[in-house]
Scaffold this motif. Sequence first.
Motif, PDB file in Angstrom:
ATOM      1  N   GLU A  39       0.824  -1.219   0.000  1.00 37.62           N
ATOM      2  CA  GLU A  39       0.000   0.000   0.000  1.00 37.62           C
ATOM      3  C   GLU A  39       0.855   1.265   0.000  1.00 37.62           C
ATOM      4  O   GLU A  39       0.420   2.317  -0.471  1.00 37.62           O
ATOM      5  CB  GLU A  39      -0.932   0.007   1.209  1.00 37.62           C
ATOM      6  CG  GLU A  39      -1.974  -1.105   1.225  1.00 37.62           C
ATOM      7  CD  GLU A  39      -1.442  -2.406   1.817  1.00 37.62           C
ATOM      8  OE1 GLU A  39      -2.248  -3.347   1.946  1.00 37.62           O
ATOM      9  OE2 GLU A  39      -0.237  -2.473   2.130  1.00 37.62           O
ATOM     10  N   ILE A  40       2.065   1.171   0.529  1.00 36.74           N
ATOM     11  CA  ILE A  40       2.941   2.346   0.587  1.00 36.74           C
ATOM     12  C   ILE A  40       3.271   2.837  -0.807  1.00 36.74           C
ATOM     13  O   ILE A  40       3.413   4.044  -1.043  1.00 36.74           O
ATOM     14  CB  ILE A  40       4.210   2.023   1.389  1.00 36.74           C
ATOM     15  CG1 ILE A  40       3.862   1.823   2.866  1.00 36.74           C
ATOM     16  CG2 ILE A  40       5.253   3.138   1.245  1.00 36.74           C
ATOM     17  CD1 ILE A  40       5.031   1.383   3.732  1.00 36.74           C
ATOM     18  N   ALA A  41       3.365   1.928  -1.757  1.00 31.52           N
ATOM     19  CA  ALA A  41       3.718   2.304  -3.124  1.00 31.52           C
ATOM     20  C   ALA A  41       2.682   3.214  -3.762  1.00 31.52           C
ATOM     21  O   ALA A  41       2.991   3.965  -4.698  1.00 31.52           O
ATOM     22  CB  ALA A  41       3.916   1.055  -3.975  1.00 31.52           C
ATOM     23  N   SER A  42       1.444   3.170  -3.265  1.00 31.17           N
ATOM     24  CA  SER A  42       0.403   4.048  -3.811  1.00 31.17           C
ATOM     25  C   SER A  42       0.475   5.449  -3.203  1.00 31.17           C
ATOM     26  O   SER A  42      -0.211   6.363  -3.677  1.00 31.17           O
ATOM     27  CB  SER A  42      -0.981   3.451  -3.539  1.00 31.17           C
ATOM     28  OG  SER A  42      -1.258   3.420  -2.139  1.00 31.17           O
ATOM     29  N   ILE A  43       1.307   5.611  -2.175  1.00 29.05           N
ATOM     30  CA  ILE A  43       1.439   6.902  -1.495  1.00 29.05           C
ATOM     31  C   ILE A  43       2.663   7.660  -1.978  1.00 29.05           C
ATOM     32  O   ILE A  43       2.612   8.869  -2.208  1.00 29.05           O
ATOM     33  CB  ILE A  43       1.529   6.689   0.031  1.00 29.05           C
ATOM     34  CG1 ILE A  43       0.266   6.004   0.539  1.00 29.05           C
ATOM     35  CG2 ILE A  43       1.765   8.008   0.756  1.00 29.05           C
ATOM     36  CD1 ILE A  43       0.380   5.519   1.976  1.00 29.05           C
ATOM     37  N   ALA A  44       3.772   6.945  -2.137  1.00 27.54           N
ATOM     38  CA  ALA A  44       5.029   7.603  -2.477  1.00 27.54           C
ATOM     39  C   ALA A  44       5.964   6.620  -3.165  1.00 27.54           C
ATOM     40  O   ALA A  44       5.841   5.399  -3.008  1.00 27.54           O
ATOM     41  CB  ALA A  44       5.697   8.157  -1.222  1.00 27.54           C
ATOM     42  N   VAL A  78       1.807  10.734   6.331  1.00 25.18           N
ATOM     43  CA  VAL A  78       2.089  12.054   6.902  1.00 25.18           C
ATOM     44  C   VAL A  78       3.227  12.730   6.148  1.00 25.18           C
ATOM     45  O   VAL A  78       3.177  13.929   5.866  1.00 25.18           O
ATOM     46  CB  VAL A  78       2.403  11.945   8.408  1.00 25.18           C
ATOM     47  CG1 VAL A  78       2.872  13.282   8.970  1.00 25.18           C
ATOM     48  CG2 VAL A  78       1.168  11.455   9.170  1.00 25.18           C
ATOM     49  N   ALA A  79       4.262  11.975   5.800  1.00 31.02           N
ATOM     50  CA  ALA A  79       5.385  12.555   5.065  1.00 31.02           C
ATOM     51  C   ALA A  79       4.944  13.086   3.701  1.00 31.02           C
ATOM     52  O   ALA A  79       5.505  14.066   3.198  1.00 31.02           O
ATOM     53  CB  ALA A  79       6.492  11.516   4.890  1.00 31.02           C
ATOM     54  N   ALA A  80       3.949  12.446   3.108  1.00 30.72           N
ATOM     55  CA  ALA A  80       3.469  12.861   1.790  1.00 30.72           C
ATOM     56  C   ALA A  80       2.398  13.946   1.854  1.00 30.72           C
ATOM     57  O   ALA A  80       2.047  14.524   0.824  1.00 30.72           O
ATOM     58  CB  ALA A  80       2.912  11.644   1.041  1.00 30.72           C
ATOM     59  N   ALA A  81       1.894  14.250   3.052  1.00 27.28           N
ATOM     60  CA  ALA A  81       0.837  15.253   3.184  1.00 27.28           C
ATOM     61  C   ALA A  81       1.405  16.658   3.042  1.00 27.28           C
ATOM     62  O   ALA A  81       2.429  16.981   3.654  1.00 27.28           O
ATOM     63  CB  ALA A  81       0.144  15.099   4.542  1.00 27.28           C
ATOM     64  N   PRO A  82       0.776  17.519   2.263  1.00 23.09           N
ATOM     65  CA  PRO A  82       1.295  18.884   2.058  1.00 23.09           C
ATOM     66  C   PRO A  82       1.454  19.670   3.354  1.00 23.09           C
ATOM     67  O   PRO A  82       2.374  20.478   3.493  1.00 23.09           O
ATOM     68  CB  PRO A  82       0.250  19.517   1.138  1.00 23.09           C
ATOM     69  CG  PRO A  82      -0.441  18.373   0.468  1.00 23.09           C
ATOM     70  CD  PRO A  82      -0.439  17.265   1.461  1.00 23.09           C
ATOM     71  N   GLY A  83       0.583  19.452   4.325  1.00 24.20           N
ATOM     72  CA  GLY A  83       0.618  20.234   5.554  1.00 24.20           C
ATOM     73  C   GLY A  83       1.758  19.910   6.482  1.00 24.20           C
ATOM     74  O   GLY A  83       1.973  20.624   7.476  1.00 24.20           O
ATOM     75  N   THR A  84       2.533  18.858   6.200  1.00 23.03           N
ATOM     76  CA  THR A  84       3.625  18.467   7.087  1.00 23.03           C
ATOM     77  C   THR A  84       4.860  19.346   6.891  1.00 23.03           C
ATOM     78  O   THR A  84       5.652  19.527   7.822  1.00 23.03           O
ATOM     79  CB  THR A  84       3.988  16.987   6.864  1.00 23.03           C
ATOM     80  OG1 THR A  84       2.792  16.202   6.933  1.00 23.03           O
ATOM     81  CG2 THR A  84       4.963  16.487   7.921  1.00 23.03           C
TER      82      THR A  84
END
Length: 321
Positions: A38-43, A132-138
């Motif tokens: 599932e991580i591959a779909s995030i980053a 969280v690392a991929a979220a713009p607000g971080t």
Amino acid sequence: MGPGTLPSQGSGRLDFTRYRRSGRPRMTGHELLAALPEIASIARVEVDAGNPHEVAALEEVRKLALRVNEVLRLPEVDGVVFIQGTNTLEETAYFLTLTVRSAKPVVVTGAQRPFTALSSDAQINLLDAFRVAAAPGTSGKGVVVVTNGEINAARDVTKTNTYHVHTFRSRDVGLLGYADADRVVFYRAPTRRHTVESEFEIETIQSLPRVDILYGWSGAQPGLAEAAVGLGAKGLVMAGIGAGAPGNLTPELARIAASGRAVVARSSRVGEGRVLRNDNWEEPGMVAADNLSPQKAAVLLSLALTRTGKPEEIQRFFEEY
């Protein structure tokens, strides 16, 4: 990634406490990613070639900070996720937020249960760390710690339970936000100086001055502080009773602070609240650690001593960071 519980493999699904003796190796970064597609779909994730990074000693954390800075300078890197054991995770995170000179997201995570355990928190913590690392607000919030669906600032977070998964909390100042099933959401941002606003240049620091922590209790015996200074300590953090009182060690610490042989910072063993300046227990030359825990105060004091040995200037660091 560093050593710790998250990539550990127990002897079976019910091995919660003796997995270090299971005889099975820790999972590698590549194995963790393979187990969580599932991580591959995030980053797009690359495993650092330098893994595993040891973090048991502050000198090792210094080397880690150098590597994180090096990686974040690469234009193709948008953020870093670091995995380590939870025992000293808060110290690593705070050191990184003081020394990483980038606004890119840096997320530190770990787990209370090994990857193979029944109802392990390892999988969801690692997945949430990447979310969280991929979220713009971080971006711009300094180093954050992500566990149990919660986002905490590196400066404020501490481990509060030996085995339960709801262990990392920011106590009286509160968390930054949540990594919930629908989205990552933030409610506040750190206000103390960190990352790009920090004045600590890790590339110019070749070694860190020794800082020892003294623990106050009713049976504390004089001689501990002198022994620490005799062993080479340049800074002493007093985990004081109540509001930072050194108790039985007061005369000894007062002499050391007045002589300038070591910088003495008063913290508290209580866990919440501030240690104030100009209170009942401050002696000339002592520094008040504000609301930093003894271990966080030691991290900041060690870095501050690379800049100055003057207590009044070191006090400024405790008020700004």
